[in-house]
Design a protein around this motif. Structure first.
Motif, PDB file in Angstrom:
ATOM      1  N   UNK A  44      38.977  14.813 -42.159  1.00  0.00           N
ATOM      2  CA  UNK A  44      38.484  16.151 -42.462  1.00  0.00           C
ATOM      3  C   UNK A  44      37.613  16.689 -41.327  1.00  0.00           C
ATOM      4  N   UNK A  45      36.784  15.818 -40.759  1.00  0.00           N
ATOM      5  CA  UNK A  45      35.888  16.263 -39.681  1.00  0.00           C
ATOM      6  C   UNK A  45      36.663  16.798 -38.496  1.00  0.00           C
ATOM      7  N   UNK A  46      37.821  16.197 -38.228  1.00  0.00           N
ATOM      8  CA  UNK A  46      38.654  16.671 -37.120  1.00  0.00           C
ATOM      9  C   UNK A  46      39.216  18.060 -37.400  1.00  0.00           C
ATOM     10  N   UNK A  47      39.251  18.435 -38.677  1.00  0.00           N
ATOM     11  CA  UNK A  47      39.716  19.771 -39.053  1.00  0.00           C
ATOM     12  C   UNK A  47      38.551  20.754 -39.171  1.00  0.00           C
ATOM     13  N   UNK A  48      37.338  20.285 -38.835  1.00  0.00           N
ATOM     14  CA  UNK A  48      36.166  21.146 -38.872  1.00  0.00           C
ATOM     15  C   UNK A  48      35.481  21.198 -40.221  1.00  0.00           C
ATOM     16  N   UNK A  49      35.842  20.296 -41.134  1.00  0.00           N
ATOM     17  CA  UNK A  49      35.235  20.271 -42.460  1.00  0.00           C
ATOM     18  C   UNK A  49      34.182  19.180 -42.525  1.00  0.00           C
ATOM     19  N   UNK A  50      33.030  19.497 -43.103  1.00  0.00           N
ATOM     20  CA  UNK A  50      31.964  18.513 -43.254  1.00  0.00           C
ATOM     21  C   UNK A  50      31.913  17.938 -44.668  1.00  0.00           C
ATOM     22  N   UNK A  51      32.775  18.435 -45.536  1.00  0.00           N
ATOM     23  CA  UNK A  51      32.865  17.944 -46.904  1.00  0.00           C
ATOM     24  C   UNK A  51      34.269  18.217 -47.424  1.00  0.00           C
ATOM     25  N   UNK A  52      34.496  17.926 -48.673  1.00  0.00           N
ATOM     26  CA  UNK A  52      35.813  18.169 -49.262  1.00  0.00           C
ATOM     27  C   UNK A  52      36.141  19.660 -49.267  1.00  0.00           C
ATOM     28  N   UNK A  53      37.414  20.010 -49.023  1.00  0.00           N
ATOM     29  CA  UNK A  53      37.792  21.425 -49.134  1.00  0.00           C
ATOM     30  C   UNK A  53      37.567  21.960 -50.546  1.00  0.00           C
TER      31      UNK A  53
END
Length: 198
Positions: A44-53
Motif C-alpha cells: 500500500x505504501x508504494x501506492x501512496x497509501x498510509x493506511x487501508x483504502x
C-alpha cells in the motif's frame, strides 16, 4: 496433488471469510493450500497509501463493513470490527511464517483471523498469539521465540517482496500452480476450480 497459494495479511477484512472456508472446498477438489502471509501495508505504501483504502475512502469503508457483515452472516461467522483497523499483524505473520511447515499451519491462520475479526482481540498481543499456538502445539513459547529470529523476519520480508513481484496488490489473493492470479474472497471458488482442472 496440485496446489493453490493463499496470500493474505491478518489485518485484511476480506481475508477473514476466505480463511474460514478455504480448507474444505480445496480438499474436496484435491487442491493443497499453501498459506503465504505477507505485509500488505508495505505494498500500500508504494501506492501512496498510509493506511487501508477502506479508511482513506469512507464510503468504501462503510460499504465494506456492511458487505462483510452480510458475508459473515451467510457463513454463520461472528464479526467484530477490530480497533484499530487495520490491526498490526506483524507478530501474527511472523509466527505464521515460522509454523508454515507444520500440519496445523492453516488452522493457526484461521484461528488468528477469528481472534481478530470474530472476537475483536488484539493480534499484536503476544499472549493472544501464544494462546492460539497453544491450541495446536504444546510448546508455544518456542514458536514465538522462533518468530523473532532474523531468519524468520527475513523470510517474511522476502515473501512480501515476492508478492510484489507477482503483482499482488490486495488480499486475499490466490495464485495457482500455473501462475493465475485471483483476487478477493469472492474469487476463491474460481481459483480452486482453475487449480483442480489443470
Amino acid at each position: 496433488m496440485t496446489h493453490l497459494d493463499f496470500w493474505f495479511d491478518f489485518g485484511s477484512s476480506y481475508s477473514y471469510p476466505a480463511s474460514q472456508r478455504i480448507q474444505a472446498p480445496a480438499a474436496a477438489s484435491g487442491v493443497a493450500v499453501h498459506y503465504r502471509p505477507f505485509m500488505l501495508g508495505a505494498i500500500f505504501k508504494e501506492q501512496g497509501w498510509t493506511t487501508s483504502p477502506f479508511n482513506i475512502y469512507p464510503a468504501k469503508g462503510r460499504y465494506m463493513w456492511r458487505d462483510l457483515a452480510r458475508i459473515c452472516d451467510d457463513l454463520g461467522l461472528p464479526l467484530v470490527q477490530p480497533s484499530p483497523f487495520p490491526q498490526n499483524s506483524l507478530l501474527a505473520a511472523r509466527v505464521a511464517t515460522a509454523v508454515a511447515g507444520e500440519p496445523w499451519a492453516g488452522d493457526y491462520c484461521a484461528q488468528v483471523f477469528r481472534e481478530a475479526f470474530g472476537h475483536g482481540r488484539s493480534i499484536s498481543d503476544a499472549e493472544v498469539i501464544r494462546a492460539v499456538v497453544a491450541r495446536f502445539d504444546g510448546d508455544a513459547p518456542r514458536w514465538l521465540a522462533l518468530a523473532q529470529t532474523a531468519e524468520v523476519k527475513e523470510k517474511l520480508r522476502s515473501e512480501t517482496d515476492t508478492a510484489r513481484v507477482l503483482g499482488i496488490f490486495g488480499a486475499p489473493s490466490f495464485i495457482t500452480a500455473d501462475g493465475e492470479l485471483f483476487w478477493g474472497n469472492d474469487r476463491l471458488e474460481a481459483a480452486i476450480a482453475w487449480s483442480s482442472t489443470r
